[in-house]
Design a protein around this motif. Structure first.
Motif, mmCIF file in Angstrom:
data_model
loop_
_atom_site.group_PDB
_atom_site.id
_atom_site.type_symbol
_atom_site.label_atom_id
_atom_site.label_comp_id
_atom_site.label_asym_id
_atom_site.label_seq_id
_atom_site.Cartn_x
_atom_site.Cartn_y
_atom_site.Cartn_z
ATOM 1 N N THR A 114 0.823 -1.212 0.000
ATOM 2 C CA THR A 114 0.000 0.000 0.000
ATOM 3 C C THR A 114 0.860 1.267 0.000
ATOM 4 N N SER A 115 2.033 1.194 0.638
ATOM 5 C CA SER A 115 2.877 2.390 0.734
ATOM 6 C C SER A 115 3.486 2.778 -0.623
ATOM 7 N N LYS A 116 3.401 1.876 -1.604
ATOM 8 C CA LYS A 116 3.998 2.170 -2.912
ATOM 9 C C LYS A 116 2.964 2.497 -3.991
ATOM 10 N N ASP A 141 -9.339 -0.540 3.465
ATOM 11 C CA ASP A 141 -9.818 0.730 3.989
ATOM 12 C C ASP A 141 -8.882 1.856 3.566
ATOM 13 N N ASN A 142 -7.601 1.622 3.813
ATOM 14 C CA ASN A 142 -6.565 2.579 3.461
ATOM 15 C C ASN A 142 -6.518 2.771 1.935
ATOM 16 N N ILE A 143 -6.621 1.662 1.190
ATOM 17 C CA ILE A 143 -6.569 1.736 -0.279
ATOM 18 C C ILE A 143 -7.767 2.528 -0.807
ATOM 19 N N SER A 173 -16.816 -5.799 1.230
ATOM 20 C CA SER A 173 -17.773 -4.788 1.704
ATOM 21 C C SER A 173 -17.133 -3.409 1.830
ATOM 22 N N ILE A 174 -15.833 -3.278 1.548
ATOM 23 C CA ILE A 174 -15.140 -2.033 1.896
ATOM 24 C C ILE A 174 -14.818 -1.160 0.677
#
Ligand SMILES: *Cc1c(COP(=O)(O)O)cnc(C)c1O
Length: 363
Positions: A114-116, A141-143, A173-174
């Motif tokens: 995710t950090s990239k 969630d973060n994505i 679901s997110i």
């Protein structure tokens, strides 16, 4: 009989009466295409996942194609995804004319790093398609938040993670829109091909429904160019039976994975993040000398499989992307060392113990 990689026979025997009755019910009704079994499954799936709309599809692959088309993704667009997944993920991005843009994976979970992601977003990026590999979600969630910040869409390819959770919320679901697969070997599998789409967005749902039935909004009136992406009623009836038993199966999956985790020595396993649960679509190890490991396991009657030996940027079909493997260090290493061992909620305790003992003797 030896140990199977996945024991689909044992599962059928366990639910045989219910499944036979469900299939017979469809035969008696002759409602083979769409109809009440598909609608009932869709509403049960929505309850299970915790979304407003579920749409049955002909496969996990068609679900991905429909979602990309419903979002209007097309030639000239880019979609960010992982190179460490089944081919269909990127294949459907290409099928709608867009370009898959790969981001390396995390060394501990094998999910997209995710950090990239941000550094790969360009003015052409239209979506991030996250894959929940081996049964565990990345931080969707973060994505989804990264996608929102950049005015692009988030998609979860949850083909391997149906039933998994992230901070208590279910896979599919997110993200803005998500897909899963009911291929027989997936955590929730039918007896043939099948898949589903999940979203809380009514407009997207409507567009997917029109697209999956040849773009028809009324009989023989076609408002869009679509496909035949419908789920079979017989598969829906079988899946309704299996969905009822699925929570118990998830608990058994967790129990067996725990036994493997605690007793397998000298092997590396993907880390399950503390805020997540996995449904273990595969139970995968990282071994130093894979070829020897596979040979020794096979001599002891233990089948293995490699998910996935060739990263997508190395596939012949993606030669035209001119990718440099050196940009994907983690994926290069993981794909050269992974090997999956027999796993299913119906694996007997004796077989589990035999597998543990044998693997400890060779690794
Ligand atoms: C299995 C799988 C698919 C394709 O699903 P089908 O139902 O076989 O078409 C797509 N993405 C991932 C990550 C998968 O594991």
């Amino acid at each position: 009989m030896g140990i199977g990689f996945i024991d689909l026979q044992a599962q059928y025997r366990a639910y045989k009466d219910e499944i036979d009755r469900a299939i017979q019910g469809v035969l008696d009704s002759s409602a083979y295409i769409m109809g009440p079994e598909v609608s009932a499954l869709e509403s049960e799936l929505s309850t299970f996942v915790g979304v407003e709309h579920s749409i049955g599809c002909s496969s996990g692959t068609s679900a991905l194609e429909l979602v990309l088309r419903a979002l209007g993704i097309k030639e000239g667009d880019e979609v960010i995804t992982t190179p460490f997944t089944f081919f269909a993920t990127a294949e459907m991005i290409s099928i709608v004319g867009a370009k898959p843009v790969f981001v390396d994976i995390e060394p501990d979970t094998y999910n997209i790093d995710t950090s990239k992601i941000k550094e790969k977003i360009t003015p052409k990026t239209k979506a991030i398609m996250a894959v929940s590999i081996f049964g565990q979600m990345p931080d969707i969630d973060n994505i989804a938040n990264i996608a929102k910040e950049h005015g692009i869409k988030s998609i979860e390819d949850g083909a391997q993670s149906f039933g998994a959770t992230l901070r208590g919320r279910k896979s599919c679901s997110i993200a803005e829109i998500s897909t899963t697969s009911f291929f027989p070997a997936k955590p929730l599998g039918g007896y043939g091909d099948g898949g589903a789409i999940f979203t809380n967005d009514k407009e997207l749902e409507d567009r997917c429904r029109v697209l999956l039935n040849h773009g028809q909004n009324q009989r023989y009136k076609h408002s869009l160019i679509g496909i035949n992406g419908r789920l079979d009623a017989i598969q829906a009836a079988i899946l309704r039976v299996k969905l009822k038993h699925f929570p118990e199966e998830i608990a058994k999956r967790e129990e067996i994975a725990k036994r493997y985790d605690e007793n397998l020595k000298n092997v590396v396993i993907p880390k399950i993040a503390t805020d997540r649960t996995s449904v273990y679509a595969q139970y995968t190890l990282l071994v130093e000398n894979r070829e020897e490991f596979i040979k020794a396991a096979s001599e002891k009657g233990i089948p293995t499989a490699i998910h996935y030996p060739i990263p997508l940027y190395r596939q012949e079909a993606y030669k035209f992307l001119n990718e440099n493997p050196n940009e994907y260090d983690v994926c290069e290493e993981v794909s050269s060392k992974v090997v999956s061992i027999p796993f299913s909620p119906f694996l007997s305790i004796e077989d589990q113990e035999y597998i543990i003992e044998s693997i400890n003797s060779i690794s």
